[in-house]
Design an enzyme around this catalytic site. Sequence first.
Site, short mmCIF file in Angstrom:
data_model
loop_
_atom_site.label_atom_id
_atom_site.label_comp_id
_atom_site.label_asym_id
_atom_site.label_seq_id
_atom_site.Cartn_x
_atom_site.Cartn_y
_atom_site.Cartn_z
N SER A 129 0.86 -1.18 0.00
CA SER A 129 0.00 0.00 0.00
C SER A 129 0.90 1.23 0.00
CB SER A 129 -0.88 -0.01 1.25
OG SER A 129 -1.51 1.25 1.46
N TYR A 142 -2.23 -1.20 10.91
CA TYR A 142 -2.32 -1.63 9.52
C TYR A 142 -1.08 -1.17 8.74
CZ TYR A 142 -3.73 -1.64 4.60
OH TYR A 142 -3.76 -1.82 3.25
#
Length: 267
Positions: A129, A142
């Site tokens: 990401s 996360y």
Amino acid sequence: MKVILITGATSGIGYETAKLLANQGNIVYAAGRHIENLQQLNSVHPLYIDITDDISIRNAVNSILKEQGRIDVLINNAGYGSYGSIEDVPLQEARNQFDVNVFGLVSLTQLVLPVMRKQKSGHIINLSSVYGRLSSSFGGWYHATKHAVEALSDTLRLETKQYGIEVSIIEPGPIKTDWGIIAANKLAETAKGSAYEKQALKTSNRMKKAYSSNILSKPSVVSKSIAKVVNKKQPRTRYIVGRGAKLLIFLNAILPTRTFDKLISKI
């Protein structure tokens, strides 16, 4: 035609990617816990995998090898995000995120590597990401998993190059899937009664608004990028995908840290 295993394929990016790669003529094993979602795709091989269960992972790999005799591409797409402040998120939930996003990814990779090494070829594609390179409020756990994926992928690339194995990282920006709504709801729930409740609820509402709008890139943008990577003879190490992703990473690289902190807080 390549034999491809993709995890987290029962929805979102994984589902779109499995469908696209199969339509291109590849032999695609689309894996996840809810394989009934894949039954309507006649062109893929639905495969049950619980990425945190070593037995299911081993059974899945053995099944592919029994039927095809090889695995050319592994796409580690399975993962989830549970938002909340570092202080509020229970450590067990933090461990769960690492179990899925990091240790599950590594467990499957460890099983596939000997196969690729014997073939003297293979390609491992890890879904990271933009938040594997930068961080924002309430996504710390996360983000930490994605930072780990980045580091492990870089090391893996160096270790396996001598065996003809390629390693690529896909770094999407925010993508319009249910992931964002789920993370926003989890953030609101985790922050109830905490010192961060007011700020967290504001962030949660912003996330819901963004992920319910059309300003974010669609999952197909990522799936098309992954398909291009699969078909590259000499793939790059990193691919930044989605609207605004390159800009965020660029600004994070050139701006002073406190200036970027202000910017990302407003976004």
